[in-house]
Enzyme design. Sequence first.
Site, mmCIF file in Angstrom:
data_model
loop_
_atom_site.group_PDB
_atom_site.id
_atom_site.type_symbol
_atom_site.label_atom_id
_atom_site.label_comp_id
_atom_site.label_asym_id
_atom_site.label_seq_id
_atom_site.Cartn_x
_atom_site.Cartn_y
_atom_site.Cartn_z
ATOM 1 N N ASP A 66 0.840 -1.211 0.000
ATOM 2 C CA ASP A 66 0.000 0.000 0.000
ATOM 3 C C ASP A 66 0.870 1.253 0.000
ATOM 4 O OD1 ASP A 66 0.890 -0.173 2.609
ATOM 5 O OD2 ASP A 66 -1.088 0.077 3.527
ATOM 6 N N SER A 67 2.193 1.067 -0.001
ATOM 7 C CA SER A 67 3.108 2.186 -0.248
ATOM 8 C C SER A 67 2.820 2.803 -1.612
ATOM 9 C CB SER A 67 4.563 1.716 -0.175
ATOM 10 O OG SER A 67 4.763 0.572 -0.975
ATOM 11 N N ASP A 105 -1.207 -6.020 -0.232
ATOM 12 C CA ASP A 105 -1.523 -5.398 1.062
ATOM 13 C C ASP A 105 -3.021 -5.157 1.212
ATOM 14 O OD1 ASP A 105 0.695 -5.111 2.657
ATOM 15 O OD2 ASP A 105 1.231 -3.125 1.901
ATOM 16 N N LYS A 135 -1.298 -9.275 2.839
ATOM 17 C CA LYS A 135 -0.509 -8.836 4.005
ATOM 18 C C LYS A 135 -1.345 -7.855 4.796
ATOM 19 C CE LYS A 135 3.227 -5.966 3.716
ATOM 20 N NZ LYS A 135 2.735 -4.789 4.478
ATOM 21 N N GLU A 137 -1.302 -5.384 8.599
ATOM 22 C CA GLU A 137 -0.462 -4.830 9.664
ATOM 23 C C GLU A 137 -1.080 -5.103 11.025
ATOM 24 O OE1 GLU A 137 0.332 -0.678 8.979
ATOM 25 O OE2 GLU A 137 1.088 -1.047 6.955
ATOM 26 N N GLU A 204 9.322 -4.278 10.149
ATOM 27 C CA GLU A 204 9.747 -3.003 9.563
ATOM 28 C C GLU A 204 10.253 -2.039 10.630
ATOM 29 O OE1 GLU A 204 6.925 -1.070 6.956
ATOM 30 O OE2 GLU A 204 8.160 0.747 6.812
HETATM 31 O O1 KIV Z 1 3.538 -1.076 1.633
HETATM 32 C C1 KIV Z 1 4.675 -1.553 1.516
HETATM 33 O O2 KIV Z 1 5.389 -1.337 0.534
HETATM 34 C C2 KIV Z 1 5.161 -2.395 2.600
HETATM 35 C C3 KIV Z 1 6.608 -2.733 2.597
HETATM 36 C C4 KIV Z 1 7.403 -1.547 2.922
HETATM 37 C C5 KIV Z 1 6.905 -3.868 3.482
HETATM 38 O O3 KIV Z 1 4.424 -2.750 3.448
#
Ligand code: KIV
Length: 290
Positions: A66-67, A105, A135, A137, A204
């Site tokens: 989600d970056s 994510d 994924k 968090e 992280e």
């Molecule tokens: O959103 C993302 O790119 C991430 C990575 C930095 C692990 O969660």
Amino acid sequence: MSTFTIDTSTSRATPSPVPGKRTTVPAIRARKADGRTAEPLVMLTAYTMRMAQLLDPHCDMLLVGDSLGQVIYGLPSTIPVTMEMMCAHGAAVVRGSWHALVAVDMPFGSYEASPSQAFVSAARIMKETGCAAVKLEGGEAMASTIDLLTHRGIPVIGHVGLTPQAVNVLGGYGARGREEREAEKIIADAKAVADAGAFCIVVEGVIEDISTEVAQTVAPPIIGIGASAECDGQVLVIDDMLGMFERTPRFVKRYDDLASRIGDAARTYAEEVRSRSFPTAEQTYRMKGA
Ligand code: KIV
């Protein structure tokens, strides 16, 4: 020339220029046998089809992080990222890859309310993208959610330590685990996520000693970012490691300086357009026989 065939060795019809089996969740999990990963796992983020094609041969896993909120959409954080964004980019990355396991994510707000909300969101992500895992968090607070997802056919990658979706609670993006209570909490979070069934865990922005301890004491592979070389694998945001931004966090190693190379190419193009030296005969069409 690459021949695109339908990869019948997976349960999905994945166009594959190299007929072969895509890396599976059990294969990733099995890379950490007897508490050790002989060869560290390689993960990078990817958001587009073409980038996925380029990274795929070199990676065990591609993460549609989600970056993308900041990297692709110029948002101030990951908080405004939507399911629609994650699904569109997730599908593109699956289409552009054939070897790496693709994980997507879960965006902020799509899973925290309850395990059943998480199931509905994760199932949508898997159906719309074809990814193999999601994924999410969070540590102990997410254990019951991870347990439900994994028992209902949705492989989960955990994410503990610095969790960017919680930036407003954490108060910033600084490294975690510098104080004893916080360090103990990170270890407890990683254990809870592992016990709940996550097949691997991203750690992280956690000080080296604590991320090493997590990697040495928690069963699934630990993928570090701003963590420790002793982790079972590493992940970086692709645009960071390619040098697309002027400023990157300290833990990023720039493997290229694409921002200035793109700037140079654009400058040369602009000069050639303005001086009418582009296009040349090579790039223009003529009558047959002329
Ligand atoms: O959103 C993302 O790119 C991430 C990575 C930095 C692990 O969660």
